[in-house]
Motif scaffolding. Structure first.
Motif, PDB file in Angstrom:
ATOM      1  N   LEU A 293       0.844  -1.191   0.000  1.00  0.00           N
ATOM      2  CA  LEU A 293       0.000   0.000   0.000  1.00  0.00           C
ATOM      3  C   LEU A 293       0.882   1.244   0.000  1.00  0.00           C
ATOM      4  O   LEU A 293       1.656   1.461   0.924  1.00  0.00           O
ATOM      5  N   ASN A 294       0.789   2.049  -1.053  1.00  0.00           N
ATOM      6  CA  ASN A 294       1.494   3.333  -1.114  1.00  0.00           C
ATOM      7  C   ASN A 294       0.526   4.384  -0.577  1.00  0.00           C
ATOM      8  O   ASN A 294      -0.281   4.946  -1.317  1.00  0.00           O
ATOM      9  N   LEU A 295       0.612   4.635   0.705  1.00  0.00           N
ATOM     10  CA  LEU A 295      -0.351   5.486   1.388  1.00  0.00           C
ATOM     11  C   LEU A 295      -0.336   6.919   0.854  1.00  0.00           C
ATOM     12  O   LEU A 295      -1.399   7.524   0.673  1.00  0.00           O
ATOM     13  N   ALA A 296       0.825   7.452   0.569  1.00  0.00           N
ATOM     14  CA  ALA A 296       0.909   8.831   0.072  1.00  0.00           C
ATOM     15  C   ALA A 296       0.173   8.969  -1.256  1.00  0.00           C
ATOM     16  O   ALA A 296      -0.610   9.908  -1.454  1.00  0.00           O
ATOM     17  N   LYS A 297       0.385   8.028  -2.163  1.00  0.00           N
ATOM     18  CA  LYS A 297      -0.258   8.089  -3.476  1.00  0.00           C
ATOM     19  C   LYS A 297      -1.775   7.908  -3.345  1.00  0.00           C
ATOM     20  O   LYS A 297      -2.556   8.580  -4.018  1.00  0.00           O
ATOM     21  N   VAL A 298      -2.188   7.035  -2.459  1.00  0.00           N
ATOM     22  CA  VAL A 298      -3.615   6.780  -2.247  1.00  0.00           C
ATOM     23  C   VAL A 298      -4.304   8.011  -1.666  1.00  0.00           C
ATOM     24  O   VAL A 298      -5.390   8.396  -2.108  1.00  0.00           O
ATOM     25  N   VAL A 299      -3.663   8.655  -0.692  1.00  0.00           N
ATOM     26  CA  VAL A 299      -4.254   9.840  -0.059  1.00  0.00           C
ATOM     27  C   VAL A 299      -4.389  10.969  -1.071  1.00  0.00           C
ATOM     28  O   VAL A 299      -5.452  11.601  -1.174  1.00  0.00           O
ATOM     29  N   ILE A 300      -3.335  11.228  -1.842  1.00  0.00           N
ATOM     30  CA  ILE A 300      -3.386  12.289  -2.854  1.00  0.00           C
ATOM     31  C   ILE A 300      -4.465  11.974  -3.892  1.00  0.00           C
ATOM     32  O   ILE A 300      -5.241  12.844  -4.287  1.00  0.00           O
ATOM     33  N   GLY A 301      -4.535  10.727  -4.334  1.00  0.00           N
ATOM     34  CA  GLY A 301      -5.555  10.342  -5.314  1.00  0.00           C
ATOM     35  C   GLY A 301      -6.963  10.527  -4.785  1.00  0.00           C
ATOM     36  O   GLY A 301      -7.860  10.990  -5.495  1.00  0.00           O
ATOM     37  N   TYR A 302      -7.174  10.162  -3.518  1.00  0.00           N
ATOM     38  CA  TYR A 302      -8.499  10.304  -2.896  1.00  0.00           C
ATOM     39  C   TYR A 302      -8.905  11.775  -2.819  1.00  0.00           C
ATOM     40  O   TYR A 302     -10.029  12.138  -3.176  1.00  0.00           O
ATOM     41  N   LEU A 303      -7.991  12.617  -2.351  1.00  0.00           N
ATOM     42  CA  LEU A 303      -8.309  14.037  -2.207  1.00  0.00           C
ATOM     43  C   LEU A 303      -8.434  14.726  -3.564  1.00  0.00           C
ATOM     44  O   LEU A 303      -9.271  15.617  -3.737  1.00  0.00           O
ATOM     45  N   LYS A 304      -7.625  14.308  -4.526  1.00  0.00           N
ATOM     46  CA  LYS A 304      -7.687  14.893  -5.860  1.00  0.00           C
ATOM     47  C   LYS A 304      -9.028  14.568  -6.530  1.00  0.00           C
ATOM     48  O   LYS A 304      -9.568  15.373  -7.280  1.00  0.00           O
ATOM     49  N   GLY A 305      -9.580  13.399  -6.232  1.00  0.00           N
ATOM     50  CA  GLY A 305     -10.868  13.003  -6.785  1.00  0.00           C
ATOM     51  C   GLY A 305     -12.038  13.727  -6.151  1.00  0.00           C
ATOM     52  O   GLY A 305     -13.155  13.689  -6.666  1.00  0.00           O
ATOM     53  N   ARG A 306     -11.794  14.379  -5.031  1.00  0.00           N
ATOM     54  CA  ARG A 306     -12.833  15.129  -4.318  1.00  0.00           C
ATOM     55  C   ARG A 306     -12.309  16.523  -3.972  1.00  0.00           C
ATOM     56  O   ARG A 306     -12.106  16.839  -2.797  1.00  0.00           O
ATOM     57  N   PRO A 307     -12.074  17.364  -4.990  1.00  0.00           N
ATOM     58  CA  PRO A 307     -11.483  18.676  -4.712  1.00  0.00           C
ATOM     59  C   PRO A 307     -12.392  19.542  -3.845  1.00  0.00           C
ATOM     60  O   PRO A 307     -13.608  19.456  -3.925  1.00  0.00           O
ATOM     61  N   GLU A 308     -11.747  20.316  -2.993  1.00  0.00           N
ATOM     62  CA  GLU A 308     -12.402  21.276  -2.086  1.00  0.00           C
ATOM     63  C   GLU A 308     -13.185  20.614  -0.951  1.00  0.00           C
ATOM     64  O   GLU A 308     -13.713  21.321  -0.102  1.00  0.00           O
ATOM     65  N   GLU A 309     -13.298  19.286  -0.921  1.00  0.00           N
ATOM     66  CA  GLU A 309     -13.952  18.616   0.210  1.00  0.00           C
ATOM     67  C   GLU A 309     -12.904  18.384   1.288  1.00  0.00           C
ATOM     68  O   GLU A 309     -11.793  17.982   0.999  1.00  0.00           O
ATOM     69  N   LYS A 310     -13.291  18.614   2.537  1.00  0.00           N
ATOM     70  CA  LYS A 310     -12.345  18.508   3.644  1.00  0.00           C
ATOM     71  C   LYS A 310     -12.591  17.226   4.433  1.00  0.00           C
ATOM     72  O   LYS A 310     -13.727  16.918   4.789  1.00  0.00           O
TER      73      LYS A 310
END
Length: 131
Positions: free
Chosen positions: A3-20
């Motif tokens: 599991l590449n956690l950094a890549k997964v986190v960035i991908g998750y947040l990038k897929g949901r821009p402006e959501e906190k």
């Protein structure tokens, strides 16, 4: 597959821009979305500090939080809020544009609040009718 956690986190947040999201919300999503990788991580852990699923989610939360400065250096679009719990979000806007947007929202909410205030003089006709 590890599991590449950094890549997964960035991908998750990038897929949901402006959501906190808090680190815990992201960790719970990672745990639900990548169960095989999470169980592999649990099996590969040194010692017995990850005994349950809750311990594993807490470990993911800690790793997300500890990787924040490095992630923000690599990805300037990754932003966080100042308060606790810290919220993570992805935004293409510059820091100054975000500050301006927040100030506009605050000014609009202040204007709405002042419009709802009834001054003392507006109450006199209603009081005279009551009396």
């Amino acid at each position: 597959m590890a599991l590449n956690l950094a890549k997964v986190v960035i991908g998750y947040l990038k897929g949901r821009p402006e959501e906190k999201f808090s680190a815990r919300q992201i960790a719970e999503w990672v745990f639900a979305t990548y169960p095989d990788e999470c169980q592999e991580k649990r099996a590969n852990s040194r010692g017995d500090y990850i005994k349950s699923d809750a311990d594993l989610v807490q470990q993911l939360v800690a790793e997300i939080s500890s990787q924040r400065p490095r992630l923000q250096a690599r990805h300037p679009e990754l932003k966080t809020t100042e308060g606790r719990p810290r919220k993570y979000y992805y935004s293409e806007r510059s820091d100054s544009a975000e500050v301006a947007a927040v100030e506009r929202e605050e000014a609009a909410s202040d204007a709405d609040a002042s419009a709802l205030k009834i001054d003392e003089h507006a109450l006199y006709p209603m009081m005279s009718q009551y009396l």
